[in-house]
Design an enzyme around this catalytic site. Structure first.
Site, short mmCIF file in Angstrom:
data_model
loop_
_atom_site.label_atom_id
_atom_site.label_comp_id
_atom_site.label_asym_id
_atom_site.label_seq_id
_atom_site.Cartn_x
_atom_site.Cartn_y
_atom_site.Cartn_z
N SER A 56 0.86 -1.22 -0.03
CA SER A 56 0.10 -0.04 -0.05
C SER A 56 0.76 1.19 -0.10
O SER A 56 1.77 1.44 -0.91
CB SER A 56 -0.96 -0.12 1.06
N ASP A 58 -8.88 -3.55 -5.89
CA ASP A 58 -8.72 -4.49 -4.86
C ASP A 58 -9.50 -4.08 -3.63
O ASP A 58 -9.74 -4.50 -2.43
CB ASP A 58 -7.31 -4.51 -4.20
N HIS A 65 -7.45 -5.64 -0.89
CA HIS A 65 -6.24 -4.79 -0.64
C HIS A 65 -5.44 -5.41 0.57
O HIS A 65 -4.43 -5.54 0.49
CB HIS A 65 -6.75 -3.38 -0.10
#
Length: 399
Positions: free
Chosen positions: A119, A324, A349
C-alpha cells in the site's frame, strides 16, 4: 511506545510533521522483534489475539510464511513500520529507513536486501528512491511492491477527507477508531493528501466528485455539480469551512488544509521524478476483481444538499472500477518502472498480504521454498515488509 488520541494531532508546515497538541503524549513506532511487531497485527492486545480477530492481522501470515521458508528474524528478516499520518518524504522516516537498510545489509554479511512493501509503503519507497537513489542502489536487490496507489486512490481518499475512513466493519469496528474520529485525524494528515488522485495521470475515466444540490430552501431547482481532481479543492474548502473538534473544552478549527495540499503537490513531483536504479529488480502485485471506489456522489435528486457542510454528514454513493476494493487496478499497476513482472491477483487490498497466489509469487521471486534454506546464489536478506503504522485509541501503547 506511546499513543495519543488521533484528534490531538496538528500539522506543523515548516517541519512537515503532524505533532500532538498535548505535549504529554508522543507516538513512537516500536522496534520490538526487529521491527516486525509493528507490522504484524494492527491490534496486538491480548483479547484480539485470543479471539483471533483476523481483520486486524496485517503482515502476520506473511511473516510466518517467510520464517517457514528459512528466514531468521534479526538476521535475514526485519520489519519497518512508521507513523502513517506523516508525509511519505519527511526526513525522519527516510533517515530511519536508510538506517534499517544499512543494518539489514550488515547483518547479512554484506548481501543486498529484498524489500516487500504494501500500500502506502510503496509511496514511501518511491520517495526514498527519488531522494536517495544511490543509497537504494547500494543496499537493495529486489523490490516487491503490493497494492500501491501509485496514482492515488480516488474514491476512498476523496471521501476520507469529507466523511472519514473506517478500517474494519461489523463487530470488530466497536474496538477500533470511529469513522468520525478518523475524519478529524485525516484532515491533518499529509499522507492522505499525497494519495489524492493524480490530476496529471491519464485516467481511463477521470475520477470526479458529484453533489446533488439545491441552492436554497426557497429554490426548488436541483442540479448535479461535478468536480474533477482540480475542481474538487473548492468543494473541500467549502464543505470543511466550519469543521471543528472540541479538545480540553476548547473548539479547534479543522478546515481543509491548504498548506498540506501544497506540501502534497511537491511530494507528487518527487514521486514522479523517481528513477529505479538499473541494478534493482522491480515486481508489482496488484489486486483485481473487486469493486473499488472511483467516483463519489453525495445527496440525490430527491434528497439534495443545501449547504455543502452537510456533505460531511452524508452517506456517499460510489461509482466503482476494477481493483482491490480500495486501490483501482489502473492506479496500482501504473508504476512507470521497467518491471521484471507485473501480476494481477484476485484479492482485496489487505487480503493480498495473506493470499496463497501472492505467497507463491514471493517464493518464486525470492528463490525460496517451504522449510528450505536460501539459495547462496541469491540475496539472503528479506528486509522490511514496509507498512505504515495505524493508530488505535489507547493511553500508552501504539501497535
Amino acid at each position: 511506545m506511546r499513543i495519543t488520541d488521533p484528534r490531538k494531532g496538528r500539522w506543523f508546515g515548516l517541519a512537515g510533521y503532524v505533532e500532538s497538541l498535548d505535549p504529554d503524549y508522543e507516538i513512537v513506532v516500536p522496534e520490538d522483534d526487529y521491527g516486525l511487531h509493528a507490522i504484524d497485527i494492527l491490534d496486538p492486545s491480548w483479547w484480539a489475539k485470543c479471539l483471533h480477530l483476523t481483520d486486524v492481522y496485517h503482515f502476520h501470515d506473511m511473516i510466518d510464511m517467510l520464517v517457514e521458508c528459512g528466514y531468521e528474524k534479526g538476521t535475514t528478516l526485519f520489519g519497518f513500520g512508521y507513523d502513517f499520518r506523516q508525509s511519505n518524504r519527511i526526513d525522519k522516516t527516510l533517515d530511519d529507513l536508510r538506517v534499517k537498510l544499512e543494518s539489514a545489509y550488515k547483518a547479512s554479511g554484506g548481501k543486498k536486501v529484498n524489500i516487500i512493501s504494501h500500500s502506502m509503503g510503496g509511496l514511501l519507497l518511491r520517495c526514498f528512491i527519488s531522494l536517495y537513489n544511490d543509497v537504494f542502489a547500494k543496499y537493495v536487490n529486489k523490490w516487491i511492491c503490493i497494492a500501491c496507489p501509485f496514482q492515488g486512490a480516488p474514491g476512498c481518499i476523496n471521501d476520507s477527507l469529507l466523511t472519514g475512513l473506517q478500517f474494519v466493519y461489523g463487530f470488530e469496528s466497536f474496538f477500533f477508531v470511529s469513522r468520525w474520529t478518523m475524519h478529524q485525524l485525516l484532515i491533518e494528515c499529509p499522507s492522505i493528501y499525497e494519495m489524492l488522485p493524480n490530476p496529471e495521470f491519464n485516467w481511463n475515466q477521470q475520477p470526479v466528485i458529484q453533489v446533488w444540490r439545491k441552492p436554497s430552501e426557497d429554490n426548488e431547482a436541483v442540479k448535479l455539480d461535478v468536480y474533477d481532481p482540480t475542481e474538487c479543492i473548492s468543494l473541500f474548502e467549502e464543505a470543511l469551512r466550519d469543521n471543528e473538534l472540541t479538545y480540553n473544552g476548547k473548539s479547534i478549527a479543522l478546515p481543509f488544509n491548504f498548506s498540506i495540499l501544497k506540501w502534497a503537490a511537491d511530494t507528487r513531483q518527487i514521486l514522479d521524478n523517481a528513477q529505479l536504479p538499473s541494478s534493482v529488480g522491480f515486481y508489482n502485485i496488484y489486486g483485481t476483481s473487486f469493486d473499488s471506489p472511483h467516483d463519489v456522489c453525495y445527496g440525490s435528486e430527491t434528497s439534495p444538499i443545501t449547504n455543502l457542510s452537510e456533505v460531511c454528514h452524508t452517506t456517499p454513493e460510489y461509482t466503482y472500477v476494477d481493483g482491490d476494493g480500495t486501490v483501482p487496478a489502473e492506479s496500482a499497476k501504473a508504476d512507470g518502472f521497467a518491471a521484471v513482472a507485473r501480476v494481477a491477483v484476485e484479492s482485496t487490498h489487505r487480503e493480498l498480504l495473506k493470499d496463497k497466489r501472492v505467497f507463491q509469487l514471493l517464493k518464486q521471486w525470492l528463490g525460496v521454498n517451504d522449510n528450505s534454506q536460501h539459495s547462496m546464489s541469491s540475496s539472503k536478506v528479506m528486509d522490511v515488509s514496509i507498512e505504515p503504522i495505524p493508530i488505535e485509541l489507547a493511553t500508552r501503547d501504539l501497535l
